[in-house]
Design a protein around this motif. Structure first.
Motif, PDB file in Angstrom:
ATOM      1  N   THR A   1      18.782   7.126  15.721  1.00 29.31           N
ATOM      2  CA  THR A   1      17.968   7.612  16.818  1.00 29.31           C
ATOM      3  C   THR A   1      18.871   7.964  17.990  1.00 29.31           C
ATOM      4  OG1 THR A   1      16.130   6.216  16.137  1.00 29.31           O
ATOM      5  CG2 THR A   1      16.074   7.066  18.376  1.00 29.31           C
ATOM      6  N   ILE A   2      18.879   9.212  18.340  1.00 28.29           N
ATOM      7  CA  ILE A   2      19.659   9.669  19.481  1.00 28.29           C
ATOM      8  C   ILE A   2      18.803   9.467  20.727  1.00 28.29           C
ATOM      9  CG2 ILE A   2      20.691  11.705  20.565  1.00 28.29           C
ATOM     10  CD1 ILE A   2      21.447  12.631  17.743  1.00 28.29           C
ATOM     11  N   PRO A   3      19.374   8.843  21.769  1.00 32.64           N
ATOM     12  CA  PRO A   3      18.576   8.559  22.965  1.00 32.64           C
ATOM     13  C   PRO A   3      18.244   9.815  23.759  1.00 32.64           C
ATOM     14  CG  PRO A   3      20.867   7.987  23.341  1.00 32.64           C
ATOM     15  CD  PRO A   3      20.751   8.377  21.882  1.00 32.64           C
ATOM     16  N   LYS A   4      17.246   9.702  24.629  1.00 29.07           N
ATOM     17  CA  LYS A   4      16.853  10.825  25.489  1.00 29.07           C
ATOM     18  C   LYS A   4      17.733  10.929  26.731  1.00 29.07           C
ATOM     19  CE  LYS A   4      12.068  11.294  24.078  1.00 29.07           C
ATOM     20  NZ  LYS A   4      10.682  11.382  24.514  1.00 29.07           N
ATOM     21  N   SER A   5      18.495   9.879  27.033  1.00 32.02           N
ATOM     22  CA  SER A   5      19.409   9.916  28.176  1.00 32.02           C
ATOM     23  C   SER A   5      20.556   8.946  27.910  1.00 32.02           C
ATOM     24  CB  SER A   5      18.678   9.554  29.458  1.00 32.02           C
ATOM     25  OG  SER A   5      18.217   8.225  29.409  1.00 32.02           O
ATOM     26  N   HIS A   6      21.606   9.091  28.702  1.00 30.43           N
ATOM     27  CA  HIS A   6      22.788   8.238  28.587  1.00 30.43           C
ATOM     28  C   HIS A   6      23.116   7.668  29.958  1.00 30.43           C
ATOM     29  CE1 HIS A   6      23.716   9.726  24.528  1.00 30.43           C
ATOM     30  NE2 HIS A   6      23.345  10.902  24.989  1.00 30.43           N
ATOM     31  N   ALA A   7      23.476   6.404  29.987  1.00 33.19           N
ATOM     32  CA  ALA A   7      23.904   5.771  31.238  1.00 33.19           C
ATOM     33  C   ALA A   7      25.279   6.301  31.623  1.00 33.19           C
ATOM     34  CB  ALA A   7      23.959   4.254  31.049  1.00 33.19           C
ATOM     35  N   ALA A   8      25.592   6.235  32.910  1.00 35.16           N
ATOM     36  CA  ALA A   8      26.927   6.602  33.373  1.00 35.16           C
ATOM     37  C   ALA A   8      27.951   5.725  32.641  1.00 35.16           C
ATOM     38  CB  ALA A   8      27.032   6.408  34.874  1.00 35.16           C
ATOM     39  N   LEU A   9      29.150   6.270  32.457  1.00 33.09           N
ATOM     40  CA  LEU A   9      30.183   5.559  31.723  1.00 33.09           C
ATOM     41  C   LEU A   9      31.401   5.371  32.623  1.00 33.09           C
ATOM     42  CD1 LEU A   9      30.960   4.451  28.886  1.00 33.09           C
ATOM     43  CD2 LEU A   9      31.923   6.711  28.408  1.00 33.09           C
ATOM     44  N   ALA A  10      31.831   4.118  32.797  1.00 29.03           N
ATOM     45  CA  ALA A  10      33.015   3.813  33.601  1.00 29.03           C
ATOM     46  C   ALA A  10      34.221   3.676  32.672  1.00 29.03           C
ATOM     47  CB  ALA A  10      32.802   2.532  34.388  1.00 29.03           C
ATOM     48  N   VAL A  11      35.258   4.473  32.961  1.00 27.45           N
ATOM     49  CA  VAL A  11      36.479   4.457  32.163  1.00 27.45           C
ATOM     50  C   VAL A  11      37.665   4.442  33.119  1.00 27.45           C
ATOM     51  CG1 VAL A  11      37.852   5.691  30.433  1.00 27.45           C
ATOM     52  CG2 VAL A  11      35.350   5.794  30.342  1.00 27.45           C
ATOM     53  N   ASP A  12      38.498   3.411  33.020  1.00 26.30           N
ATOM     54  CA  ASP A  12      39.695   3.296  33.857  1.00 26.30           C
ATOM     55  C   ASP A  12      39.374   3.468  35.345  1.00 26.30           C
ATOM     56  OD1 ASP A  12      41.287   2.879  31.590  1.00 26.30           O
ATOM     57  OD2 ASP A  12      41.641   5.035  31.336  1.00 26.30           O
ATOM     58  N   GLY A  13      38.289   2.866  35.782  1.00 29.32           N
ATOM     59  CA  GLY A  13      37.927   2.894  37.186  1.00 29.32           C
ATOM     60  C   GLY A  13      37.223   4.159  37.651  1.00 29.32           C
ATOM     61  N   VAL A  14      36.997   5.100  36.760  1.00 30.52           N
ATOM     62  CA  VAL A  14      36.290   6.339  37.094  1.00 30.52           C
ATOM     63  C   VAL A  14      34.924   6.292  36.415  1.00 30.52           C
ATOM     64  CG1 VAL A  14      36.288   8.859  36.914  1.00 30.52           C
ATOM     65  CG2 VAL A  14      38.456   7.628  37.240  1.00 30.52           C
ATOM     66  N   THR A  15      33.869   6.594  37.170  1.00 31.49           N
ATOM     67  CA  THR A  15      32.520   6.614  36.608  1.00 31.49           C
ATOM     68  C   THR A  15      32.125   8.063  36.339  1.00 31.49           C
ATOM     69  OG1 THR A  15      31.925   4.600  37.783  1.00 31.49           O
ATOM     70  CG2 THR A  15      30.111   5.981  36.984  1.00 31.49           C
ATOM     71  N   TYR A  16      31.730   8.316  35.095  1.00 27.34           N
ATOM     72  CA  TYR A  16      31.318   9.646  34.663  1.00 27.34           C
ATOM     73  C   TYR A  16      29.795   9.670  34.532  1.00 27.34           C
ATOM     74  CZ  TYR A  16      36.236  10.314  33.640  1.00 27.34           C
ATOM     75  OH  TYR A  16      37.601  10.425  33.748  1.00 27.34           O
ATOM     76  N   GLY A  17      29.163  10.540  35.287  1.00 31.45           N
ATOM     77  CA  GLY A  17      27.718  10.695  35.205  1.00 31.45           C
ATOM     78  C   GLY A  17      27.323  11.415  33.921  1.00 31.45           C
ATOM     79  N   MET A  18      26.173  11.062  33.413  1.00 30.11           N
ATOM     80  CA  MET A  18      25.693  11.652  32.166  1.00 30.11           C
ATOM     81  C   MET A  18      24.310  12.288  32.304  1.00 30.11           C
ATOM     82  SD  MET A  18      28.107  11.141  30.030  1.00 30.11           S
ATOM     83  CE  MET A  18      29.640  10.271  30.220  1.00 30.11           C
ATOM     84  N   SER A  19      23.815  12.414  33.517  1.00 34.35           N
ATOM     85  CA  SER A  19      22.462  12.953  33.697  1.00 34.35           C
ATOM     86  C   SER A  19      22.332  14.392  33.205  1.00 34.35           C
ATOM     87  CB  SER A  19      22.028  12.852  35.161  1.00 34.35           C
ATOM     88  OG  SER A  19      22.877  13.624  35.984  1.00 34.35           O
ATOM     89  N   HIS A  20      23.451  15.109  33.107  1.00 34.95           N
ATOM     90  CA  HIS A  20      23.399  16.474  32.573  1.00 34.95           C
ATOM     91  C   HIS A  20      23.015  16.484  31.093  1.00 34.95           C
ATOM     92  CE1 HIS A  20      27.495  15.101  31.686  1.00 34.95           C
ATOM     93  NE2 HIS A  20      27.535  16.021  30.724  1.00 34.95           N
ATOM     94  N   LEU A  21      23.105  15.326  30.443  1.00 33.75           N
ATOM     95  CA  LEU A  21      22.762  15.222  29.025  1.00 33.75           C
ATOM     96  C   LEU A  21      21.383  14.618  28.790  1.00 33.75           C
ATOM     97  CD1 LEU A  21      26.237  14.118  27.640  1.00 33.75           C
ATOM     98  CD2 LEU A  21      25.207  16.400  27.581  1.00 33.75           C
ATOM     99  N   ASP A  22      20.554  14.568  29.812  1.00 29.79           N
ATOM    100  CA  ASP A  22      19.173  14.129  29.615  1.00 29.79           C
ATOM    101  C   ASP A  22      18.463  15.123  28.710  1.00 29.79           C
ATOM    102  OD1 ASP A  22      19.636  12.011  31.322  1.00 29.79           O
ATOM    103  OD2 ASP A  22      18.463  12.836  32.988  1.00 29.79           O
ATOM    104  N   ALA A  23      17.609  14.616  27.844  1.00 32.79           N
ATOM    105  CA  ALA A  23      16.841  15.485  26.947  1.00 32.79           C
ATOM    106  C   ALA A  23      16.040  16.484  27.779  1.00 32.79           C
ATOM    107  CB  ALA A  23      15.905  14.647  26.079  1.00 32.79           C
ATOM    108  N   PHE A  24      15.871  17.673  27.238  1.00 38.20           N
ATOM    109  CA  PHE A  24      15.074  18.687  27.915  1.00 38.20           C
ATOM    110  C   PHE A  24      14.320  19.517  26.886  1.00 38.20           C
ATOM    111  CE2 PHE A  24      19.108  20.800  27.167  1.00 38.20           C
ATOM    112  CZ  PHE A  24      18.768  22.111  26.843  1.00 38.20           C
ATOM    113  N   ALA A  25      13.299  20.205  27.356  1.00 40.03           N
ATOM    114  CA  ALA A  25      12.447  21.006  26.475  1.00 40.03           C
ATOM    115  C   ALA A  25      12.764  22.488  26.628  1.00 40.03           C
ATOM    116  CB  ALA A  25      10.980  20.748  26.786  1.00 40.03           C
TER     117      ALA A  25
END
Length: 172
Positions: free
Chosen positions: A2-26
């Motif tokens: 099951t692929i989720p409809k959204s993804h939480a931001a991901l913190a890597v090496d002190g940098v937080t990457y937003g994922m709201s651009h990957l929210d499901a859309f119609a």
């Protein structure tokens, strides 16, 4: 799976990457529904494989995918993922050509090609049926050229095939 409809931001090496651009859309594809003069409803969902790569044994991992597999953040994939919603929307508007591709395990998926900074990127996906439409699951994206001249069909051909047969396209 099951692929989720959204993804939480991901913190890597002190940098937080937003994922709201990957929210499901119609997406609504005019005139391509089950009956004449009806529309095809498509829900587009993104796997985290569009911004990660599989973590190798003993390699650091930053997250898990929808199957519980360890994944490591990948900056080039993330950069491409920022454009994916627009690429997918435009692919439906243009009724883009795509092809059936087999992975290393022999599973079939669909693939579209996108050029990015002189590189050829493969966008790997499938369609799953819904009662009133289909789900387009974007399974991965990565730089990879296509060899030869594979047979291609229009995106809506595969989406409608899923709608009418009520089964995954391509079938595994």
């Amino acid at each position: 799976m099951t692929i989720p409809k959204s993804h939480a931001a991901l913190a890597v090496d002190g940098v937080t990457y937003g994922m709201s651009h990957l929210d499901a859309f119609a997406v609504v594809v005019t005139g391509k529904g089950r009956d004449p003069n009806t529309h095809l409803n498509v829900l587009v969902k993104f796997s985290n494989h569009v911004f990660t790569e599989r973590a190798l044994h003993d390699q650091r991992h930053d997250t898990f995918d929808h199957n519980g597999t360890r994944r490591a953040f990948d900056q080039p994939r993330y950069d491409m993922s920022l454009r994916l919603p627009d690429i997918i929307s435009q692919a439906f508007a243009d009724d883009a050509l795509c092809l059936i591709s087999k992975d290393f395990g022999g599973h079939e998926n669909l693939m579209m090609i996108e050029l990015e900074n002189g590189e050829t990127w493969s966008i790997v996906f499938c369609f799953q049926p819904l009662r009133d439409g289909v789900v387009m699951e974007i399974l991965s994206t990565h730089p990879k050229p296509v060899r030869g001249k594979p047979k291609r069909s229009h995106l809506t051909y595969f989406a409608r095939k899923c709608l009418f047969r009520q089964e995954r396209v391509p079938k595994n």
